[in-house]
Design a protein around this motif. Structure first.
Motif, PDB file in Angstrom:
ATOM      1  N   UNK A 268       0.517  -1.326   0.035  1.00 36.07           N
ATOM      2  CA  UNK A 268      -0.399  -0.294   0.044  1.00 36.07           C
ATOM      3  C   UNK A 268       1.049   1.529   0.210  1.00 36.07           C
ATOM      4  N   UNK A 269       2.381   1.066   0.364  1.00 37.01           N
ATOM      5  CA  UNK A 269       3.190   2.505   0.477  1.00 37.01           C
ATOM      6  C   UNK A 269       4.129   2.326  -0.805  1.00 37.01           C
ATOM      7  N   UNK A 270       4.314   1.032  -0.598  1.00 32.90           N
ATOM      8  CA  UNK A 270       5.856   0.935  -1.749  1.00 32.90           C
ATOM      9  C   UNK A 270       5.198   1.379  -3.642  1.00 32.90           C
ATOM     10  N   UNK A 271       6.194   1.751  -3.896  1.00 35.89           N
ATOM     11  CA  UNK A 271       5.706   1.502  -5.435  1.00 35.89           C
ATOM     12  C   UNK A 271       6.927   1.276  -6.051  1.00 35.89           C
ATOM     13  N   UNK A 272       7.525   0.948  -7.166  1.00 36.18           N
ATOM     14  CA  UNK A 272       8.265   0.785  -8.051  1.00 36.18           C
ATOM     15  C   UNK A 272       8.186   0.358  -9.331  1.00 36.18           C
ATOM     16  N   UNK A 273       9.395   1.279  -9.940  1.00 35.92           N
ATOM     17  CA  UNK A 273       9.144   1.588 -11.783  1.00 35.92           C
ATOM     18  C   UNK A 273      10.063   1.104 -12.552  1.00 35.92           C
ATOM     19  N   UNK A 310       5.582   7.183   3.403  1.00 40.42           N
ATOM     20  CA  UNK A 310       5.792   7.629   4.914  1.00 40.42           C
ATOM     21  C   UNK A 310       4.903   7.570   5.888  1.00 40.42           C
ATOM     22  N   UNK A 311       4.297   8.470   5.588  1.00 40.62           N
ATOM     23  CA  UNK A 311       3.220   8.699   5.835  1.00 40.62           C
ATOM     24  C   UNK A 311       2.033   9.490   5.429  1.00 40.62           C
ATOM     25  N   UNK A 312       0.814   9.562   6.356  1.00 41.16           N
ATOM     26  CA  UNK A 312       0.069  10.705   5.163  1.00 41.16           C
ATOM     27  C   UNK A 312       0.727  12.088   4.391  1.00 41.16           C
ATOM     28  N   UNK A 314       3.574  12.988   3.251  1.00 43.36           N
ATOM     29  CA  UNK A 314       4.862  12.932   3.193  1.00 43.36           C
ATOM     30  C   UNK A 314       5.068  11.411   2.979  1.00 43.36           C
ATOM     31  N   UNK A 315       6.495  11.622   1.461  1.00 42.22           N
ATOM     32  CA  UNK A 315       7.276  10.389   1.224  1.00 42.22           C
ATOM     33  C   UNK A 315       8.376  11.107   0.645  1.00 42.22           C
ATOM     34  N   UNK A 316       8.492   9.537   0.197  1.00 44.34           N
ATOM     35  CA  UNK A 316      10.582   9.087   0.294  1.00 44.34           C
ATOM     36  C   UNK A 316      10.074   8.809  -1.310  1.00 44.34           C
ATOM     37  N   UNK A 317      11.521   8.968  -2.870  1.00 50.38           N
ATOM     38  CA  UNK A 317      11.666   9.228  -3.443  1.00 50.38           C
ATOM     39  C   UNK A 317      12.956   8.505  -4.527  1.00 50.38           C
ATOM     40  N   UNK A 318      13.721   7.564  -4.635  1.00 48.02           N
ATOM     41  CA  UNK A 318      14.224   7.420  -5.117  1.00 48.02           C
ATOM     42  C   UNK A 318      14.991   6.972  -6.241  1.00 48.02           C
ATOM     43  N   UNK A 319      15.359   7.877  -7.760  1.00 46.07           N
ATOM     44  CA  UNK A 319      15.227   7.132  -8.508  1.00 46.07           C
ATOM     45  C   UNK A 319      17.110   7.616  -9.065  1.00 46.07           C
ATOM     46  N   UNK A 320      17.020   6.568 -10.216  1.00 48.64           N
ATOM     47  CA  UNK A 320      18.521   5.953 -11.011  1.00 48.64           C
ATOM     48  C   UNK A 320      18.230   6.004 -11.888  1.00 48.64           C
ATOM     49  N   UNK A 321      19.385   6.656 -13.431  1.00 48.35           N
ATOM     50  CA  UNK A 321      18.714   6.287 -14.744  1.00 48.35           C
ATOM     51  C   UNK A 321      20.232   6.816 -15.370  1.00 48.35           C
ATOM     52  N   UNK A 322      20.067   5.309 -16.270  1.00 47.83           N
ATOM     53  CA  UNK A 322      21.423   5.393 -17.254  1.00 47.83           C
ATOM     54  C   UNK A 322      21.139   5.304 -18.594  1.00 47.83           C
ATOM     55  N   UNK A 323      21.790   6.894 -19.496  1.00 48.46           N
ATOM     56  CA  UNK A 323      21.610   7.016 -20.840  1.00 48.46           C
ATOM     57  C   UNK A 323      22.936   6.825 -21.714  1.00 48.46           C
ATOM     58  N   UNK A 338      12.842  13.493  -0.267  1.00 53.36           N
ATOM     59  CA  UNK A 338      11.948  13.456   0.386  1.00 53.36           C
ATOM     60  C   UNK A 338      10.914  15.058   0.547  1.00 53.36           C
ATOM     61  N   UNK A 339       9.655  14.931   0.362  1.00 49.08           N
ATOM     62  CA  UNK A 339       8.632  15.581   0.018  1.00 49.08           C
ATOM     63  C   UNK A 339       7.417  15.510   1.035  1.00 49.08           C
ATOM     64  N   UNK A 340       6.915  16.483   1.396  1.00 45.37           N
ATOM     65  CA  UNK A 340       5.499  17.414   2.021  1.00 45.37           C
ATOM     66  C   UNK A 340       4.605  17.996   1.831  1.00 45.37           C
ATOM     67  N   UNK A 341       3.839  17.600   1.262  1.00 40.26           N
ATOM     68  CA  UNK A 341       2.090  17.762   1.045  1.00 40.26           C
ATOM     69  C   UNK A 341       1.474  18.382   1.709  1.00 40.26           C
ATOM     70  N   UNK A 342       1.034  19.632   1.470  1.00 42.81           N
ATOM     71  CA  UNK A 342      -0.506  20.040   2.481  1.00 42.81           C
ATOM     72  C   UNK A 342      -1.432  20.824   1.100  1.00 42.81           C
TER      73      UNK A 342
END
Length: 342
Positions: A268-273, A310-312, A314-323, A338-342
């Motif tokens: 419910x909290x983790x998405x891998x793309x 992480x919580x409502x 508030x989320x974390x994102x990690x992204x790695x790209x190779x070109x 790290x991002x906190x929305x309001x």
């Protein structure tokens, strides 16, 4: 004068003074009625009435901290990592009219690379009524797949534009006229032109689609793009393709490109793309462009993006790209956010 006479005289004087004050009694003014903020539920959550008006206002935004690593496209930082902070706030005002809701939006963005290198700018400002929109806003070419690998949009997607869009819950179609003063330009020239774009899209069950096209009048070239997503198994499969007749402000990265991703809803909290993209006649991201794509080599790109709630709000994102382009050195880039929305 004895003590008794003195007391009687003082009492008489006090009586006279008291009588005068009673005759001139001061009446306190009634306090002004206080109008408390009222919740406005006509346009969704978060709106409230601006006191004294029938206009509903919503304030929202986000605070972001991000660390970029590797070779950043367009970056001018000599370090192989760079921390940046952003604060964004959006004001949305709505009121009823005989033509439907009248909407006004202002988005302010504040970016800080460090304590002294900071900038604030107007990220969007537009009015919208009965499907017509005018102002500074992002075009349909700003849309993309959900991950961070695909590169199928314009070099600059924020324009002063006027647009009409018809939409229902499951379909939209529209046309816009865009000022492209900050778009791409041919070698030896300047960006000072206009473009026309069309967009349509919608949803049908688990499938969604979008088709976008644009013609750059000054560069006399255009581009068309198609995207679609479908829910399959534990995730969502996304496919996209774009073709450009020549370098123009709507698409100039390559003559053509195809992209694919699969956004896996692990929990419910983790998405891998994971995602991949292939470019035919790859040019890159510079705004000064050649007359055509002839003679350019191809390129391919692969990446992985991980989102964790992480919580409502508030989320974390990690992204790695190779070109890996044929005509240039390969590169690896990425970020942690790290991002906190309001």
């Amino acid at each position: 004068m004895n003590i008794k006479s003195l007391l009687l005289g003082s009492a008489a004087a006090l009586a006279v003074v008291s009588g005068a004050q009673a005759a001139d009694a001061i009446v306190a003014a009634e306090p002004e009625p206080v109008e408390y903020v009222r919740v406005c539920d006509a346009y969704g959550t978060g709106y409230f009435y601006i006191p004294g008006t029938e206009t509903c206002l919503k304030i929202n935004g986000y605070i972001r901290f991000q660390v970029n690593v590797g070779d950043q496209p367009g970056g001018d930082n000599d370090s192989d990592w760079d921390a940046v902070t952003r604060g964004q706030v959006q004001f949305t005002a709505k009121s009823d009219t005989e033509y439907g809701p009248l909407t006004g939006v202002i988005v302010m963005q504040f970016n800080a690379d460090n304590a002294t290198d900071q900038e604030a700018h107007l990220d969007s400002a537009y009015l919208d009524v009965a499907g017509f929109r005018a102002g500074l806003f992002y075009s349909w070419w700003d849309d993309g797949l959900s991950g961070e690998t695909d590169d199928i949009g314009s070099a600059e997607t924020l324009h002063n534009s006027i647009r009409y869009q018809y939409e229902t819950d499951a379909f939209y179609a529209g046309i816009s006229v865009d000022e492209l003063e900050d778009g791409v330009y041919k070698f030896g020239e300047e960006a000072n032109n206009v473009g026309v774009a069309v967009g349509l899209g919608g949803k049908a069950g688990v499938f969604s689609y979008q088709i976008t096209a644009g013609y750059d009048v000054d560069n006399e070239d255009g581009a068309v793009r198609a995207m679609g997503t479908v829910d399959i198994g534990p995730g969502t499969l996304g496919l996209a393709g774009v073709y450009s007749t020549g370098p123009n402000s709507y698409y100039s990265t390559a003559e053509w490109a195809v992209a694919a991703e699969y956004a896996i809803k692990a929990t419910d909290k983790l998405k891998i793309t994971p995602a991949v993209q292939y470019y035919g006649n790859y040019f890159g991201g510079d705004k000064a462009v050649p007359d055509d794509f002839d003679g350019l080599g191809d390129a391919w790109k692969v990446g992985l993006t991980v989102d964790y709630q992480i919580v409502d709000n508030f989320y974390a994102k990690v992204s790695v790209q190779y070109l890996d382009p044929d005509d240039a050195d390969d590169s690896t880039s990425g970020y942690f956010r790290l991002q906190r929305a309001f």
